[in-house]
Design an enzyme around this catalytic site. Sequence first.
Site, PDB file in Angstrom:
ATOM      1  N   GLU A  91       0.817  -1.206   0.000  1.00  0.00           N
ATOM      2  CA  GLU A  91       0.000   0.000   0.000  1.00  0.00           C
ATOM      3  C   GLU A  91       0.851   1.256   0.000  1.00  0.00           C
ATOM      4  O   GLU A  91       1.926   1.280   0.594  1.00  0.00           O
ATOM      5  CB  GLU A  91      -0.874   0.014   1.255  1.00  0.00           C
ATOM      6  CG  GLU A  91      -1.890  -1.087   1.247  1.00  0.00           C
ATOM      7  CD  GLU A  91      -2.494  -1.342   2.619  1.00  0.00           C
ATOM      8  OE1 GLU A  91      -2.671  -0.384   3.383  1.00  0.00           O
ATOM      9  OE2 GLU A  91      -2.788  -2.509   2.900  1.00  0.00           O
ATOM     10  N   CYS A 115       3.938  -6.632  15.809  1.00  0.00           N
ATOM     11  CA  CYS A 115       3.201  -5.722  16.703  1.00  0.00           C
ATOM     12  C   CYS A 115       1.725  -6.151  16.751  1.00  0.00           C
ATOM     13  O   CYS A 115       1.104  -6.379  15.733  1.00  0.00           O
ATOM     14  CB  CYS A 115       3.326  -4.279  16.220  1.00  0.00           C
ATOM     15  SG  CYS A 115       5.021  -3.687  16.178  1.00  0.00           S
ATOM     16  N   GLU A 159       9.137  -2.832   7.891  1.00  0.00           N
ATOM     17  CA  GLU A 159      10.043  -2.186   8.849  1.00  0.00           C
ATOM     18  C   GLU A 159      11.310  -1.762   8.093  1.00  0.00           C
ATOM     19  O   GLU A 159      12.101  -2.617   7.687  1.00  0.00           O
ATOM     20  CB  GLU A 159      10.351  -3.183   9.980  1.00  0.00           C
ATOM     21  CG  GLU A 159      11.514  -2.824  10.873  1.00  0.00           C
ATOM     22  CD  GLU A 159      11.447  -1.435  11.490  1.00  0.00           C
ATOM     23  OE1 GLU A 159      10.385  -1.027  11.994  1.00  0.00           O
ATOM     24  OE2 GLU A 159      12.484  -0.734  11.453  1.00  0.00           O
ATOM     25  N   SER A 190      10.393   5.635   9.899  1.00  0.00           N
ATOM     26  CA  SER A 190       9.757   5.191  11.133  1.00  0.00           C
ATOM     27  C   SER A 190      10.195   3.766  11.455  1.00  0.00           C
ATOM     28  O   SER A 190      10.197   2.900  10.597  1.00  0.00           O
ATOM     29  CB  SER A 190       8.235   5.252  10.940  1.00  0.00           C
ATOM     30  OG  SER A 190       7.572   4.828  12.109  1.00  0.00           O
ATOM     31  N   ASN A 292      -6.195   2.707  14.717  1.00  0.00           N
ATOM     32  CA  ASN A 292      -7.108   2.332  13.653  1.00  0.00           C
ATOM     33  C   ASN A 292      -7.506   0.899  13.928  1.00  0.00           C
ATOM     34  O   ASN A 292      -6.659   0.013  13.939  1.00  0.00           O
ATOM     35  CB  ASN A 292      -6.374   2.389  12.313  1.00  0.00           C
ATOM     36  CG  ASN A 292      -6.986   3.392  11.386  1.00  0.00           C
ATOM     37  OD1 ASN A 292      -8.194   3.371  11.140  1.00  0.00           O
ATOM     38  ND2 ASN A 292      -6.159   4.270  10.871  1.00  0.00           N
ATOM     39  N   CYS A 335      -2.212   1.287   7.673  1.00  0.00           N
ATOM     40  CA  CYS A 335      -1.307   0.408   6.937  1.00  0.00           C
ATOM     41  C   CYS A 335      -1.669  -1.064   7.079  1.00  0.00           C
ATOM     42  O   CYS A 335      -1.963  -1.554   8.143  1.00  0.00           O
ATOM     43  CB  CYS A 335       0.131   0.647   7.380  1.00  0.00           C
ATOM     44  SG  CYS A 335       0.308   0.794   9.147  1.00  0.00           S
TER      45      CYS A 335
HETATM   46  N1  SAH Z   1       7.649  -0.554  10.937  1.00  0.00           N
HETATM   47  C1  SAH Z   1       7.651   0.868  11.134  1.00  0.00           C
HETATM   48  C2  SAH Z   1       6.707   1.609  10.218  1.00  0.00           C
HETATM   49  C3  SAH Z   1       5.339   1.075  10.127  1.00  0.00           C
HETATM   50  S1  SAH Z   1       3.860   1.711  10.610  1.00  0.00           S
HETATM   51  C4  SAH Z   1       7.343   1.193  12.557  1.00  0.00           C
HETATM   52  O1  SAH Z   1       7.020   0.295  13.322  1.00  0.00           O
HETATM   53  O2  SAH Z   1       7.481   2.339  12.944  1.00  0.00           O
HETATM   54  C5  SAH Z   1       3.788   3.343  11.051  1.00  0.00           C
HETATM   55  C6  SAH Z   1       3.153   3.573  12.420  1.00  0.00           C
HETATM   56  O3  SAH Z   1       1.793   3.116  12.487  1.00  0.00           O
HETATM   57  C7  SAH Z   1       3.885   2.856  13.533  1.00  0.00           C
HETATM   58  O4  SAH Z   1       4.038   3.736  14.601  1.00  0.00           O
HETATM   59  C8  SAH Z   1       2.940   1.737  13.875  1.00  0.00           C
HETATM   60  O5  SAH Z   1       3.165   1.232  15.161  1.00  0.00           O
HETATM   61  C9  SAH Z   1       1.605   2.395  13.697  1.00  0.00           C
HETATM   62  N2  SAH Z   1       0.461   1.489  13.556  1.00  0.00           N
HETATM   63  C10 SAH Z   1       0.445   0.226  13.098  1.00  0.00           C
HETATM   64  N3  SAH Z   1      -0.791  -0.281  13.116  1.00  0.00           N
HETATM   65  C11 SAH Z   1      -1.597   0.693  13.584  1.00  0.00           C
HETATM   66  C12 SAH Z   1      -2.996   0.785  13.841  1.00  0.00           C
HETATM   67  N4  SAH Z   1      -3.817  -0.233  13.622  1.00  0.00           N
HETATM   68  N5  SAH Z   1      -3.472   1.951  14.302  1.00  0.00           N
HETATM   69  C13 SAH Z   1      -2.648   2.996  14.539  1.00  0.00           C
HETATM   70  N6  SAH Z   1      -1.339   2.973  14.316  1.00  0.00           N
HETATM   71  C14 SAH Z   1      -0.800   1.834  13.853  1.00  0.00           C
END
Ligand code: SAH
Length: 345
Positions: A91, A115, A159, A190, A292, A335
């Site tokens: 995406e 995560c 990541e 990030s 989200n 995402c």
């Molecule tokens: N892998 C990287 C970048 C990915 S996502 C990282 O972990 O930073 C970018 C951000 O969105 C990260 O802070 C992640 O933890 C957050 N994120 C992931 N899923 C989410 C969700 N369902 N709602 C809100 N934030 C989310």
Amino acid sequence: MSKADILSMTLDECRALALSLGEKRFRGEQLYGWMQKGVPLSEMKNLPASFREKIENECDYRLPEIARKQVSKKDGTVKYLMRMTDGECVESVFMRYEHGNTVCVSCQAGCRMGCRFCASTLRGRARDLTAGEILGQIAVIQRDTGERVGGIVMMGIGEPLDNYDNTVRFLRLVSSGDGLNIGLRHISVSTCGLIPGIKKLSEEGLPVTLSISLHASDDTRRSSLMPVNNKYPIAELMEACREYFEKTGRRVSFEYTLISGENDSEADAKALAALLKKGMRGPSHINLIMLNKVDETGFDAPDRKGAERFRRLLEENGMNATIRRRLGSDIDASCGQLRLKNMEE
Ligand code: SAH
């Protein structure tokens, strides 16, 4: 032998490629120019058919293709499902801000960080994207929208520091004056906190903004939300962030996704402020994100009032915090959800 991944090439490498294929150097420049504009091979009109044929046969042009597109009626945000040449989908999101257009890119097909609240990781990681496949998302979006992109956030699927070499090559390519020329100061990387990658990145001479996904301020809670914390706990992460700041002069920012009943209490806000004050020896910026909701995870977001209270508490405790605007809330713009949906179909 694998074919040359030409979209990942620099201008010089494209020149050398043309020479190696028995063409003039400037043909490589033309090829590079077209690729940076996201143009398919068949439309590179000024290239001789014979050169195009050689590229077709001997190279691998991994230009992403728009598989699906959703436009938000609320704010004009555009979410793309991009299909890579091997069929893997990721995406990308195009967002309009007052200061310019920003694209959120993916760097892996899936993710292996695990995560608990994130949709991107539910099916694991299929593969890394190449530098060209990350860059291609932006090139294709500029072509599709006809608008210039001025900023990038690496906050899509994957990541970045788990795909380190391709990420760094991408950052050099995309900021190159002969290419898309997007300033490194307008790019955020990030990470969930892979410390060796943070250390390495601080030595690259790339003035990007490092953004840390923190989401909790004690190890027990953070490990339960983010397994990566078992390997790289908070104290060491803070140390790495401070080093990053000292080496690069770039302020580190922190992301904190608010999850109802998990990390959004008054005590959590105070603990977060205390942690960053001590860890960073000064004020840092906190981006609060409303969770989200991802059905599979069972987590929920607090209400707007709760989030606002959390933000105010941080400020009262000396932190600079903003609640991230929810662009594209009507189009599933968090995402990983679109890729997942597409895989299920
Ligand atoms: N892998 C990287 C970048 C990915 S996502 C990282 O972990 O930073 C970018 C951000 O969105 C990260 O802070 C992640 O933890 C957050 N994120 C992931 N899923 C989410 C969700 N369902 N709602 C809100 N934030 C989310």
